[in-house]
Design a protein around this motif. Structure first.
Motif, PDB file in Angstrom:
ATOM      1  N   GLN A 240       0.835  -1.192   0.000  1.00 18.66           N
ATOM      2  CA  GLN A 240       0.000   0.000   0.000  1.00 18.66           C
ATOM      3  C   GLN A 240       0.870   1.243   0.000  1.00 18.66           C
ATOM      4  N   VAL A 241       0.726   2.071  -1.017  1.00 21.02           N
ATOM      5  CA  VAL A 241       1.491   3.306  -1.117  1.00 21.02           C
ATOM      6  C   VAL A 241       0.532   4.444  -1.386  1.00 21.02           C
ATOM      7  N   GLU A 242       0.690   5.507  -0.636  1.00 18.38           N
ATOM      8  CA  GLU A 242      -0.162   6.669  -0.838  1.00 18.38           C
ATOM      9  C   GLU A 242      -0.018   7.175  -2.266  1.00 18.38           C
ATOM     10  N   LYS A 243      -1.149   7.515  -2.905  1.00 14.30           N
ATOM     11  CA  LYS A 243      -1.126   7.926  -4.314  1.00 14.30           C
ATOM     12  C   LYS A 243      -0.400   9.249  -4.484  1.00 14.30           C
ATOM     13  N   ILE A 244       0.576   9.263  -5.384  1.00 11.38           N
ATOM     14  CA  ILE A 244       1.327  10.471  -5.686  1.00 11.38           C
ATOM     15  C   ILE A 244       1.467  10.577  -7.201  1.00 11.38           C
ATOM     16  N   GLU A 245       1.159  11.744  -7.730  1.00  9.26           N
ATOM     17  CA  GLU A 245       1.269  11.954  -9.165  1.00  9.26           C
ATOM     18  C   GLU A 245       2.742  12.040  -9.564  1.00  9.26           C
ATOM     19  N   ASN A 246       3.085  11.398 -10.653  1.00 10.25           N
ATOM     20  CA  ASN A 246       4.462  11.422 -11.142  1.00 10.25           C
ATOM     21  C   ASN A 246       4.409  11.583 -12.654  1.00 10.25           C
TER      22      ASN A 246
ATOM     23  N   LEU B 135       8.451  -9.868   3.743  1.00 10.05           N
ATOM     24  CA  LEU B 135       8.821  -9.071   2.583  1.00 10.05           C
ATOM     25  C   LEU B 135       7.764  -8.011   2.284  1.00 10.05           C
ATOM     26  N   ASN B 136       6.516  -8.366   2.509  1.00 14.59           N
ATOM     27  CA  ASN B 136       5.432  -7.414   2.302  1.00 14.59           C
ATOM     28  C   ASN B 136       5.542  -6.253   3.287  1.00 14.59           C
ATOM     29  N   GLU B 137       5.820  -6.575   4.549  1.00 21.12           N
ATOM     30  CA  GLU B 137       5.971  -5.526   5.572  1.00 21.12           C
ATOM     31  C   GLU B 137       7.168  -4.631   5.252  1.00 21.12           C
ATOM     32  N   PHE B 138       8.260  -5.247   4.829  1.00 23.35           N
ATOM     33  CA  PHE B 138       9.445  -4.475   4.460  1.00 23.35           C
ATOM     34  C   PHE B 138       9.140  -3.527   3.300  1.00 23.35           C
ATOM     35  N   SER B 139       8.438  -4.024   2.280  1.00 19.75           N
ATOM     36  CA  SER B 139       8.124  -3.198   1.116  1.00 19.75           C
ATOM     37  C   SER B 139       7.197  -2.047   1.462  1.00 19.75           C
ATOM     38  N   GLU B 140       6.306  -2.270   2.406  1.00 19.97           N
ATOM     39  CA  GLU B 140       5.387  -1.201   2.805  1.00 19.97           C
ATOM     40  C   GLU B 140       6.111  -0.093   3.558  1.00 19.97           C
ATOM     41  N   ILE B 141       7.262  -0.402   4.124  1.00 11.54           N
ATOM     42  CA  ILE B 141       8.093   0.622   4.752  1.00 11.54           C
ATOM     43  C   ILE B 141       8.977   1.300   3.704  1.00 11.54           C
ATOM     44  N   PHE B 142       9.514   0.483   2.802  1.00  8.40           N
ATOM     45  CA  PHE B 142      10.477   1.002   1.831  1.00  8.40           C
ATOM     46  C   PHE B 142       9.838   1.889   0.760  1.00  8.40           C
ATOM     47  N   LEU B 143       8.723   1.459   0.187  1.00 17.39           N
ATOM     48  CA  LEU B 143       8.141   2.191  -0.948  1.00 17.39           C
ATOM     49  C   LEU B 143       7.751   3.636  -0.617  1.00 17.39           C
ATOM     50  N   PRO B 144       7.088   3.888   0.504  1.00 22.67           N
ATOM     51  CA  PRO B 144       6.778   5.296   0.819  1.00 22.67           C
ATOM     52  C   PRO B 144       8.022   6.159   0.961  1.00 22.67           C
ATOM     53  N   LYS B 145       9.112   5.574   1.480  1.00 25.00           N
ATOM     54  CA  LYS B 145      10.361   6.330   1.588  1.00 25.00           C
ATOM     55  C   LYS B 145      10.904   6.664   0.196  1.00 25.00           C
ATOM     56  N   LEU B 146      10.780   5.704  -0.725  1.00 28.13           N
ATOM     57  CA  LEU B 146      11.246   5.926  -2.085  1.00 28.13           C
ATOM     58  C   LEU B 146      10.443   7.042  -2.748  1.00 28.13           C
ATOM     59  N   VAL B 147       9.133   7.021  -2.523  1.00 22.89           N
ATOM     60  CA  VAL B 147       8.259   8.054  -3.090  1.00 22.89           C
ATOM     61  C   VAL B 147       8.569   9.414  -2.487  1.00 22.89           C
ATOM     62  N   LYS B 148       8.683   9.455  -1.167  1.00 21.18           N
ATOM     63  CA  LYS B 148       8.940  10.713  -0.472  1.00 21.18           C
ATOM     64  C   LYS B 148      10.257  11.337  -0.922  1.00 21.18           C
ATOM     65  N   SER B 149      11.231  10.508  -1.248  1.00 23.40           N
ATOM     66  CA  SER B 149      12.542  11.005  -1.654  1.00 23.40           C
ATOM     67  C   SER B 149      12.607  11.347  -3.146  1.00 23.40           C
ATOM     68  N   ASN B 150      11.458  11.213  -3.851  1.00 24.18           N
ATOM     69  CA  ASN B 150      11.408  11.497  -5.291  1.00 24.18           C
ATOM     70  C   ASN B 150      12.415  10.657  -6.082  1.00 24.18           C
ATOM     71  N   LEU B 151      12.510   9.387  -5.703  1.00 20.73           N
ATOM     72  CA  LEU B 151      13.491   8.513  -6.338  1.00 20.73           C
ATOM     73  C   LEU B 151      12.850   7.355  -7.097  1.00 20.73           C
ATOM     74  N   ILE B 152      11.555   7.473  -7.354  1.00 17.57           N
ATOM     75  CA  ILE B 152      10.830   6.396  -8.016  1.00 17.57           C
ATOM     76  C   ILE B 152      11.490   5.988  -9.329  1.00 17.57           C
ATOM     77  N   GLU B 153      11.832   6.975 -10.161  1.00 17.07           N
ATOM     78  CA  GLU B 153      12.359   6.657 -11.478  1.00 17.07           C
ATOM     79  C   GLU B 153      13.696   5.915 -11.427  1.00 17.07           C
ATOM     80  N   CYS B 154      14.440   6.088 -10.322  1.00 19.84           N
ATOM     81  CA  CYS B 154      15.737   5.420 -10.195  1.00 19.84           C
ATOM     82  C   CYS B 154      15.587   3.905 -10.095  1.00 19.84           C
TER      83      CYS B 154
END
Length: 358
Positions: A18-24, A60-79
């Motif tokens: 689950q990741v909060e929706k963010i426009e990219n 792995l699911n719990e780990f990803s739910e922590i990691f993905l929002p951090k990736l989004v917040k850091s504007n690093l999705i495209e990387c």
């Protein structure tokens, strides 16, 4: 107030992220990365052929739910479109499978963000690769030891106000310690040495806390400029050259009839002038003013004594001081690049005010 309520439903053994929706509007989007992560989870489970697949998938699911929002917040999705980053993520998953510690997931996530930010730095690549391999192999006590050890050596306040700066530092130590005592034992040293987070150097010694701490915060602990001397008049004339009013740059020192520049230490003079014009000239003049500080042995000693008296108001700083003088002076260890990655990311997980790992 608009309520933000999200629900999820999924069948047994399915992957929920689950990741909060963010426009990219550029490059890879959140949904694409989410799908990649789901696929990577399936690959990780298949490669490891685990009997306890349900437990592994949940971790792995719990780990990803922590990691993905951090990736989004850091504007690093495209990387995440980089194959090297995806492979690094896969290696990180191997560690995540082996632990149910949320704190470890947080640390792994911060290491991943650091790795993405520094994808061209070979030292970072080597240090982060090793760090994710050992993140689940360090005891809680060893991680706390490593983190406090790093914080004492690495982090200082960025506030020139003495009381506010010391409070910031006390809060940092408090956020990391969470009212626990700072551990030290041979088992901790052995644990950290085995995984490569520290390096033993038998001849290495450290100064006592009272010897190095005032130097670290010399902008607080110095006597400053005696306002009844010619040096004070010189300082005011120098400030006139760069058009700075003394009330914007000076405050009272720790001893009477003395003033100081509002910085933690001399190295922060550059940061003090970052928004001013003629920076090179301003920097030179501020350093000249710093050279006008009172160097009489008596006043320097009085300022340090007052500084030590002030430290007694900060419980966590005193706790660190006692631990340092009891255990660290002769411990004969230094933190490796891998240890710095783990300690810094753990500290940042516990205190979000800290800067990113550089």
């Amino acid at each position: 107030m608009e309520n933000n309520i999200q629900t999820q439903k999924a069948g047994d053994n399915s992957t929920q992220i689950q990741v909060e929706k963010i426009e990219n509007n550029y490059g890879m989007g959140v949904q694409e990365v989410t799908q990649i992560v789901k696929n990577e989870i399936d690959i990780a489970l298949k490669e490891n052929s685990l009997v306890a697949e349900t437990v592994a998938r949940k971790r792995l699911n719990e780990f990803s739910e922590i990691f993905l929002p951090k990736l989004v917040k850091s504007n690093l999705i495209e990387c995440f479109s980089e194959p090297a980053i995806q492979l690094f993520f896969r290696n990180t998953e191997k560690t995540a499978i082996c632990t149910d510690s949320r704190n470890c997931y947080e640390i792994l996530s911060e290491i991943l963000i650091h790795r993405v930010n520094k994808k061209e730095d070979f030292t970072t690549i080597a240090a982060t690769n090793k760090a994710i391999e050992i993140a689940d192999k360090i005891s809680d006590d060893a991680l706390l030891f490593l983190t406090i050890f790093l914080c004492v050596n690495r982090f200082i306040p960025n506030n020139g106000n003495i009381n506010q700066g010391l409070q910031l530092l006390d809060n940092l130590y408090g956020n990391i310690l969470k009212e626990r005592e700072i551990p030290y034992s041979q088992n901790i040293i052995d644990n950290l040495e085995i995984v490569g987070a520290i390096r033993k150097q038998e001849l290495l010694t450290y100064k006592s806390f009272d010897d190095f701490f005032p130097d670290l915060l010399d902008g607080y602990a110095n006597a400053g400029i005696d306002t009844e001397t010619e040096n004070y008049q010189k300082a005011k004339e120098l400030l006139k050259e760069i058009g700075i009013d003394e009330k914007f740059i000076f405050s009272n020192s720790l001893i009477e009839k003395h003033i100081r520049i509002n910085v933690v230490n001399r190295e922060q003079l550059d940061k003090l002038i970052i928004t001013l014009n003629q920076q090179e000239k301003v920097n030179r003049i501020l350093n000249e003013i710093y050279d006008l500080y009172d160097n009489s042995n008596e006043n320097k000693r009085n300022a340090k004594n007052e500084f030590f008296r002030l430290l007694n108001n900060y419980t966590n700083i005193i706790k660190v001081k006692n631990w340092w003088d009891t255990n660290i002076k002769t411990c004969g260890v230094s933190i490796t690049a891998v240890g710095k990655v783990l300690a810094h990311t753990n500290a940042k997980c516990l205190d979000s005010n800290l800067p990113d790992l550089d």
